[in-house]
Design an enzyme around this catalytic site. Structure first.
Site, PDB file in Angstrom:
ATOM      1  CG  HIS A 104       0.100   5.006  -4.588  1.00 11.97           C
ATOM      2  ND1 HIS A 104       0.344   4.792  -6.011  1.00 11.97           N
ATOM      3  CD2 HIS A 104      -0.171   5.860  -3.879  1.00 11.97           C
ATOM      4  CE1 HIS A 104       0.877   6.916  -5.601  1.00 11.97           C
ATOM      5  NE2 HIS A 104       0.808   7.632  -4.576  1.00 11.97           N
ATOM      6  CB  THR A 145     -10.260   2.038 -12.439  1.00 12.94           C
ATOM      7  OG1 THR A 145      -9.457   3.676 -11.787  1.00 12.94           O
ATOM      8  CG2 THR A 145     -10.869   1.353 -11.507  1.00 12.94           C
TER       9      THR A 145
END
Ligand code: GRF
Length: 225
Positions: free
Chosen positions: A109, A141
């Site tokens: 990210h 997740t």
């Protein structure tokens, strides 16, 4: 045999290319055996083909998420994939999918999470006036951009930076950080435990960071003077 990794892309594929290059090095602890794009027009597909890595399109558009994820999961299982690396993959994966691949699914990210999850990270970093920005590799997740952090690299935000300049500085670090972090995971030096990532790799504590600009009168950062 080295564990088999799939890289999932949606576009340009420069992080995928960095992972492919790392995996070609003899000592790298994983092999990139498959590239999957959810978009047929992803530029990264041609890069993967040129590198001789099987590249496949699993189209996400026009079908329910469950059907897309079932097809994706079959492609991964058919290729004997152990780890999945998201690299500019622009689909949110369901809790069922992330649970199945828990501890084996990683993402990069373009911000220092938990700052700036989501899109337009560089513009938002500039608007917020932060002095440090960077990138994060994390386990995936069910919460978007929320998974346990494996590794981060920081870069300075410089006076006069625009979005493109800052993005380029971060991207350069992404290409170094992602292979390192994937290598730790694939070699068992980084793992998920109790909702956190444990890293037991040499040098893992060190964030990568570009040198600061010179300050008159101060020694340079690396002590190279
Ligand atoms: C990268 O900035 C990555 O951090 C983000 O999407 C971008 C993908 O770029 N998730 P590329 O396709 O790897 O060149």
């Amino acid at each position: 045999m080295r564990p088999r990794v799939a890289v999932l892309i949606s576009g340009r594929g420069s992080n995928m290319a960095a992972l492919l290059a790392a995996a070609r090095l003899p000592g790298f602890p994983a092999e990139v055996s498959l590239v999957v794009s959810n978009r047929p027009d992803a530029a990264g597909l041609a890069l993967a083909q040129a590198a001789g890595v099987p590249a496949q399109v699993v189209e996400s558009r026009g079908r329910p998420r469950e059907a897309f994820e079932a097809a994706l999961d079959s492609a991964l299982e058919a290729a004997g994939i152990r780890y999945v690396a998201l690299a500019g993959f622009m689909r949110v994966l369901s809790p069922a999918f992330t649970a199945k691949w828990e501890g084996r699914l990683v993402n990069i990210h373009p911000s220092l999470l938990p700052a700036f999850p989501g899109l337009d990270t560089h513009a938002r970093a500039l608007a917020a006036g932060v002095r440090l920005h960077g990138c994060t590799v994390h386990f995936v997740t069910s919460g978007v951009d929320e998974g346990p952090i494996i590794a981060q690299a920081a870069v300075p935000v410089l006076e006069g930076d625009d979005e493109a300049a800052l993005a380029a500085r971060v991207l350069q670090q992404e290409h170094l950080l992602y292979p390192a972090a994937l290598g730790w995971v694939a070699s068992g030096h980084a793992w998920l435990e109790g909702g956190r990532c444990i890293v037991a790799a040499k040098g893992a504590g060190a964030a990568l960071s570009n040198p600061l600009p010179d300050v008159p009168g101060l020694p340079t950062q690396a002590g190279s003077e």
